[in-house]
Design an enzyme around this catalytic site. Sequence first.
Site, PDB file in Angstrom:
ATOM      1  N   CYS A 125      -9.892  -9.070 -15.658  1.00  0.00           N
ATOM      2  CA  CYS A 125      -9.536 -10.049 -16.851  1.00  0.00           C
ATOM      3  C   CYS A 125      -9.218 -11.426 -16.211  1.00  0.00           C
ATOM      4  CB  CYS A 125      -8.514  -9.467 -17.652  1.00  0.00           C
ATOM      5  SG  CYS A 125      -8.266 -10.801 -19.036  1.00  0.00           S
ATOM      6  N   CYS A 155      -9.257  -7.024 -23.550  1.00  0.00           N
ATOM      7  CA  CYS A 155      -8.595  -6.428 -22.608  1.00  0.00           C
ATOM      8  C   CYS A 155      -7.460  -5.745 -23.270  1.00  0.00           C
ATOM      9  CB  CYS A 155      -8.105  -7.854 -21.676  1.00  0.00           C
ATOM     10  SG  CYS A 155      -7.019  -7.415 -20.540  1.00  0.00           S
ATOM     11  N   CYS A 208      -3.916  -7.927 -22.220  1.00  0.00           N
ATOM     12  CA  CYS A 208      -3.376  -9.082 -22.690  1.00  0.00           C
ATOM     13  C   CYS A 208      -4.041  -9.302 -24.193  1.00  0.00           C
ATOM     14  CB  CYS A 208      -3.672 -10.305 -22.022  1.00  0.00           C
ATOM     15  SG  CYS A 208      -5.463 -10.932 -21.653  1.00  0.00           S
ATOM     16  N   CYS A 229     -21.507  -6.070 -23.465  1.00  0.00           N
ATOM     17  CA  CYS A 229     -22.065  -7.461 -23.228  1.00  0.00           C
ATOM     18  C   CYS A 229     -20.589  -8.358 -23.072  1.00  0.00           C
ATOM     19  CB  CYS A 229     -22.931  -7.739 -24.686  1.00  0.00           C
ATOM     20  SG  CYS A 229     -23.737  -9.490 -24.347  1.00  0.00           S
TER      21      CYS A 229
END
Length: 162
Positions: A76, A124, A127, A148
């Site tokens: 991330c 994510c 976060c 995607c």
Amino acid sequence: MKRLFVLCFVALVVGCAGNAQKNVKKEKKVYAVSKTNEEWKEILTPEQYYILRQAGTERPYSSILNKVYDDGTFHCAACDTPLYESKYKFDSGTGWPSFDRAVKGNIEKDVDYKIGYARVELKCGTCGGHLGHAFNDGPRETTGWRHCINGDALIFVPEKTK
């Protein structure tokens, strides 16, 4: 007969109005990494902020990560959580980095209706940053899923050579 028809019609209208218009508020989740919008703007590029914090989408074929197939892990870009291993990346032909699975436990699935119908949104799990969407048109010989993902939501961490 006419009275039965009117009674059924009234029951149908009342029943639909009672359920269809309810506003269900979703609780805001608290993530392990939480920052104010101003703090996110300080650490992310404008493109990363647009994607990760505003659920934007980059143009197809615009990410340099689209063609990265080296050994490593995609993290991330906001909190450095490992999200995707390169061994599960494939060329979907869509113009965005695509994976058939994520690092277990590091992705959160949600539903978004931003374009008028339900899609599986991927975030994510650390976060809450928007990553992209999942579709069931991935490789049939593996999971059948295509994650995607916006390249600007990721940072590639190459595997250390031994």
